[in-house]
Design a protein around this motif. Structure first.
Motif, PDB file in Angstrom:
ATOM      1  N   GLY A 237       0.842  -1.185   0.000  1.00  0.00           N
ATOM      2  CA  GLY A 237       0.000   0.000   0.000  1.00  0.00           C
ATOM      3  C   GLY A 237       0.878   1.235   0.000  1.00  0.00           C
ATOM      4  O   GLY A 237       1.174   1.783   1.050  1.00  0.00           O
ATOM      5  N   ASP A 238       1.330   1.679  -1.182  1.00  0.00           N
ATOM      6  CA  ASP A 238       2.299   2.772  -1.253  1.00  0.00           C
ATOM      7  C   ASP A 238       1.638   4.136  -1.344  1.00  0.00           C
ATOM      8  O   ASP A 238       2.317   5.150  -1.501  1.00  0.00           O
ATOM      9  CB  ASP A 238       3.253   2.569  -2.434  1.00  0.00           C
ATOM     10  CG  ASP A 238       2.529   2.438  -3.770  1.00  0.00           C
ATOM     11  OD1 ASP A 238       1.294   2.631  -3.793  1.00  0.00           O
ATOM     12  OD2 ASP A 238       3.201   2.158  -4.779  1.00  0.00           O
ATOM     13  N   GLY A 239       0.296   4.185  -1.278  1.00  0.00           N
ATOM     14  CA  GLY A 239      -0.392   5.460  -1.309  1.00  0.00           C
ATOM     15  C   GLY A 239      -0.543   6.050  -2.694  1.00  0.00           C
ATOM     16  O   GLY A 239      -1.233   7.048  -2.873  1.00  0.00           O
ATOM     17  N   LYS A 240       0.067   5.442  -3.675  1.00  0.00           N
ATOM     18  CA  LYS A 240      -0.014   5.926  -5.047  1.00  0.00           C
ATOM     19  C   LYS A 240      -0.981   5.052  -5.843  1.00  0.00           C
ATOM     20  O   LYS A 240      -1.194   3.892  -5.531  1.00  0.00           O
ATOM     21  CB  LYS A 240       1.364   5.893  -5.712  1.00  0.00           C
ATOM     22  CG  LYS A 240       2.402   6.768  -5.037  1.00  0.00           C
ATOM     23  CD  LYS A 240       3.742   6.641  -5.741  1.00  0.00           C
ATOM     24  CE  LYS A 240       4.809   7.493  -5.050  1.00  0.00           C
ATOM     25  NZ  LYS A 240       6.141   7.348  -5.695  1.00  0.00           N
ATOM     26  N   ILE A 241      -1.550   5.625  -6.887  1.00  0.00           N
ATOM     27  CA  ILE A 241      -2.432   4.880  -7.772  1.00  0.00           C
ATOM     28  C   ILE A 241      -1.807   4.856  -9.162  1.00  0.00           C
ATOM     29  O   ILE A 241      -1.561   5.894  -9.775  1.00  0.00           O
ATOM     30  CB  ILE A 241      -3.835   5.505  -7.830  1.00  0.00           C
ATOM     31  CG1 ILE A 241      -4.550   5.322  -6.483  1.00  0.00           C
ATOM     32  CG2 ILE A 241      -4.647   4.889  -8.959  1.00  0.00           C
ATOM     33  CD1 ILE A 241      -4.815   3.879  -6.108  1.00  0.00           C
ATOM     34  N   LYS A 242      -1.576   3.637  -9.643  1.00  0.00           N
ATOM     35  CA  LYS A 242      -1.050   3.450 -10.996  1.00  0.00           C
ATOM     36  C   LYS A 242      -2.054   2.618 -11.783  1.00  0.00           C
ATOM     37  O   LYS A 242      -2.436   1.523 -11.371  1.00  0.00           O
ATOM     38  CB  LYS A 242       0.316   2.761 -10.970  1.00  0.00           C
ATOM     39  CG  LYS A 242       0.941   2.623 -12.364  1.00  0.00           C
ATOM     40  CD  LYS A 242       2.277   1.903 -12.327  1.00  0.00           C
ATOM     41  CE  LYS A 242       3.374   2.795 -11.792  1.00  0.00           C
ATOM     42  NZ  LYS A 242       4.723   2.153 -11.963  1.00  0.00           N
ATOM     43  N   ILE A 243      -2.487   3.158 -12.915  1.00  0.00           N
ATOM     44  CA  ILE A 243      -3.490   2.527 -13.765  1.00  0.00           C
ATOM     45  C   ILE A 243      -2.807   1.953 -14.994  1.00  0.00           C
ATOM     46  O   ILE A 243      -2.029   2.644 -15.665  1.00  0.00           O
ATOM     47  CB  ILE A 243      -4.557   3.557 -14.187  1.00  0.00           C
ATOM     48  CG1 ILE A 243      -5.274   4.117 -12.956  1.00  0.00           C
ATOM     49  CG2 ILE A 243      -5.564   2.926 -15.151  1.00  0.00           C
ATOM     50  CD1 ILE A 243      -6.098   5.363 -13.242  1.00  0.00           C
ATOM     51  N   GLY A 244      -3.098   0.698 -15.305  1.00  0.00           N
ATOM     52  CA  GLY A 244      -2.553   0.063 -16.498  1.00  0.00           C
ATOM     53  C   GLY A 244      -3.637  -0.213 -17.521  1.00  0.00           C
ATOM     54  O   GLY A 244      -4.610  -0.904 -17.221  1.00  0.00           O
ATOM     55  N   VAL A 245      -3.498   0.323 -18.716  1.00  0.00           N
ATOM     56  CA  VAL A 245      -4.418   0.024 -19.816  1.00  0.00           C
ATOM     57  C   VAL A 245      -3.792  -1.073 -20.669  1.00  0.00           C
ATOM     58  O   VAL A 245      -2.717  -0.876 -21.242  1.00  0.00           O
ATOM     59  CB  VAL A 245      -4.697   1.268 -20.677  1.00  0.00           C
ATOM     60  CG1 VAL A 245      -5.508   0.887 -21.920  1.00  0.00           C
ATOM     61  CG2 VAL A 245      -5.430   2.331 -19.872  1.00  0.00           C
ATOM     62  N   LEU A 246      -4.444  -2.215 -20.724  1.00  0.00           N
ATOM     63  CA  LEU A 246      -3.933  -3.368 -21.456  1.00  0.00           C
ATOM     64  C   LEU A 246      -4.921  -3.729 -22.561  1.00  0.00           C
ATOM     65  O   LEU A 246      -6.047  -4.147 -22.286  1.00  0.00           O
ATOM     66  CB  LEU A 246      -3.745  -4.547 -20.505  1.00  0.00           C
ATOM     67  CG  LEU A 246      -3.145  -5.829 -21.084  1.00  0.00           C
ATOM     68  CD1 LEU A 246      -1.757  -5.588 -21.653  1.00  0.00           C
ATOM     69  CD2 LEU A 246      -3.095  -6.919 -20.018  1.00  0.00           C
ATOM     70  N   ASN A 247      -4.502  -3.563 -23.808  1.00  0.00           N
ATOM     71  CA  ASN A 247      -5.411  -3.877 -24.915  1.00  0.00           C
ATOM     72  C   ASN A 247      -4.636  -4.113 -26.205  1.00  0.00           C
ATOM     73  O   ASN A 247      -3.403  -4.116 -26.214  1.00  0.00           O
ATOM     74  CB  ASN A 247      -6.463  -2.764 -25.087  1.00  0.00           C
ATOM     75  CG  ASN A 247      -5.866  -1.414 -25.415  1.00  0.00           C
ATOM     76  OD1 ASN A 247      -4.684  -1.284 -25.710  1.00  0.00           O
ATOM     77  ND2 ASN A 247      -6.688  -0.385 -25.353  1.00  0.00           N
ATOM     78  N   ASP A 248      -5.380  -4.318 -27.259  1.00  0.00           N
ATOM     79  CA  ASP A 248      -4.794  -4.537 -28.581  1.00  0.00           C
ATOM     80  C   ASP A 248      -4.599  -3.183 -29.252  1.00  0.00           C
ATOM     81  O   ASP A 248      -5.564  -2.442 -29.462  1.00  0.00           O
ATOM     82  CB  ASP A 248      -5.726  -5.422 -29.411  1.00  0.00           C
ATOM     83  CG  ASP A 248      -5.260  -5.581 -30.851  1.00  0.00           C
ATOM     84  OD1 ASP A 248      -4.060  -5.361 -31.111  1.00  0.00           O
ATOM     85  OD2 ASP A 248      -6.089  -5.919 -31.704  1.00  0.00           O
ATOM     86  N   GLN A 249      -3.359  -2.859 -29.602  1.00  0.00           N
ATOM     87  CA  GLN A 249      -3.069  -1.591 -30.244  1.00  0.00           C
ATOM     88  C   GLN A 249      -2.478  -1.760 -31.643  1.00  0.00           C
ATOM     89  O   GLN A 249      -2.091  -0.771 -32.273  1.00  0.00           O
ATOM     90  CB  GLN A 249      -2.121  -0.766 -29.359  1.00  0.00           C
ATOM     91  CG  GLN A 249      -2.715  -0.452 -28.000  1.00  0.00           C
ATOM     92  CD  GLN A 249      -1.785   0.289 -27.071  1.00  0.00           C
ATOM     93  OE1 GLN A 249      -0.794   0.880 -27.510  1.00  0.00           O
ATOM     94  NE2 GLN A 249      -2.071   0.287 -25.774  1.00  0.00           N
ATOM     95  N   SER A 250      -2.434  -3.003 -32.143  1.00  0.00           N
ATOM     96  CA  SER A 250      -1.787  -3.214 -33.435  1.00  0.00           C
ATOM     97  C   SER A 250      -2.423  -4.306 -34.282  1.00  0.00           C
ATOM     98  O   SER A 250      -1.997  -4.530 -35.408  1.00  0.00           O
ATOM     99  CB  SER A 250      -0.308  -3.568 -33.221  1.00  0.00           C
ATOM    100  OG  SER A 250      -0.180  -4.753 -32.437  1.00  0.00           O
TER     101      SER A 250
END
Length: 399
Positions: free
Chosen positions: A23-36
């Motif tokens: 629980g580092d207090g930070k929020i990191k969002i990952g967008v994982l999808n098809d881009q190619s």
């Protein structure tokens, strides 16, 4: 005794460090999808732009810390997607994985998110396994599913007097699910399925499949294909004169980018169901114009759904006052969810977000008032009718 106390103190210190790292207090969002690959036009980098906009509109920070965004192209490969997601969750401190285009890819990511006790915001996947048979309570399915998309389209065809159907579906998880739902809906209403065929993903030549559909004598051909496959299928339906001969070609679902690629001359009058379209109402139109400034195109529902999902996720972080996944999920389930994308939203315990759905028609060219203004609203379908009741869910969470 001293050695025991020292050991206990060391273990407690290590536990504190581990907790602090988790629980580092930070929020990191990952967008994982098809881009190619074949799904890239449906969301791809447009989704990344939408999430960037959502973060900007939220103020760029939450809990006093900057919101971070990472994105990756899984190339429609399950092993690539799992490798990226594992790296994000194990080493890169990513708090939530969003979008996850391709139902087959989403199944593995759903399992991983459950194992790591993280959170998933699934917008693209049509398969409902993450909230049904394979549910773990960690994934929120934001936009749509097979039931909500297929039933409306099939019922519209039946209401128009079409009783015989030929079903053409992509040969992968979502396509198989769509095929079963279309067949079930047709049979339940007393219609007849005269034939069905499964088409490999990324098919360029649909001639043999179209000839099968034409020869079946079915009154309506239902296409359960998307992306470039839909473009190729519709072009060859025109080449074989299928539409001109009187057979109706229906689309169980259609994306903004599909209409742009195919052209509304080929699609005019076609009806399909959708969770949203950008010129549906004033609030949607406003969001659409902002996205057009960023990408040059009217946005599809995948981009809009990701904006909505990420925004509400950040509201849940703020409500929870923590980056702890369990606290965030609790807050998300307790919140009232209502925005330009979600109308009459209710979150099921299994993670399925239900909301109003829409029957949409492709405009005639002379009805288009601005660029990418392809669709018009025919009818709204209340959330509780569009989605399967939670009492019928295969997921046992909350029961």
């Amino acid at each position: 005794m001293k050695k025991f106390l020292l050991a206990t103190t060391v273990l407690a210190s290590l536990a504190f460090v581990a907790s602090a790292q988790a629980g580092d207090g930070k929020i990191k969002i990952g967008v994982l999808n098809d881009q190619s690959s074949s799904f890239s036009a449906l969301g791809g980098t447009e989704v990344v732009k939408a999430v960037e906009l959502a973060i900007k509109d939220f103020g760029g920070q939450v809990l006093g810390q900057p919101i971070e965004l990472v994105s990756a192209d899984h190339q429609n490969k399950a092993d690539v997607a799992l490798g990226i997601a594992r790296q994000w969750l194990d080493k890169d401190n990513v708090d939530v994985i969003a979008d996850v285009a391709n139902s087959a890819v989403s199944l593995g990511i759903n399992t991983l998110i459950g194992e790591k006790k993280s959170i998933g915001l699934f917008v693209s996947p049509l398969s409902d396994k993450s909230t049904e048979a394979d549910c773990n309570g960690r994934v929120v399915a934001w936009a749509y599913d097979v039931n909500s998309m297929v039933s409306t389209t099939v019922q519209a065809l039946l209401d128009q007097g079409n009783k015989s159907f030929f079903i053409m579906s992509n040969d992968y998880e979502a396509g198989k699910a769509q095929e079963a739902w279309v067949e079930g809906a047709v049979n339940a209403a007393g219609g007849e399925v005269k034939g069905k065929v499964r088409v490999p993903l990324n098919t360029t030549d649909f001639s043999s499949y179209m000839l099968q559909a034409q020869a079946s004598g079915a009154e309506a051909i239902v296409l359960n294909v998307g992306g470039t496959d839909l473009v190729n299928a519709m072009k060859q339906a025109q080449e074989f004169g299928i539409i001109g001969s009187g057979q109706k070609v229906a689309i169980t679902f259609l994306h903004q980018s599909d209409a742009r690629a195919i052209g509304i001359d080929a699609l005019k009058g076609a009806r399909f169901s959708a969770p949203w379209f950008w010129n549906m109402d004033e609030a949607s139109h406003k969001f659409g114009l902002r996205m057009k400034e960023l990408t040059g195109n009217g946005p599809g529902w995948i981009a809009a759904g990701n904006y909505s999902a990420v925004t509400n996720y950040l509201k849940a972080v703020e409500k929870a006052g923590s980056d702890d996944p369990d606290a965030i999920l609790k807050a998300l389930h307790e919140m009232k969810i209502e925005d330009f994308f979600v109308h009459n939203g209710t979150m099921y315990p299994n993670g399925r977000l239900i909301h109003d759905m829409y029957l949409v028609e492709v405009k005639n060219p002379d009805e288009v008032k601005e660029g990418d203004d392809f669709f018009k609203l025919v009818a709204s379908v209340p959330a509780e009718k569009a989605f399967k009741p939670y009492a019928d869910s295969a997921c046992k969470i909350g029961k």
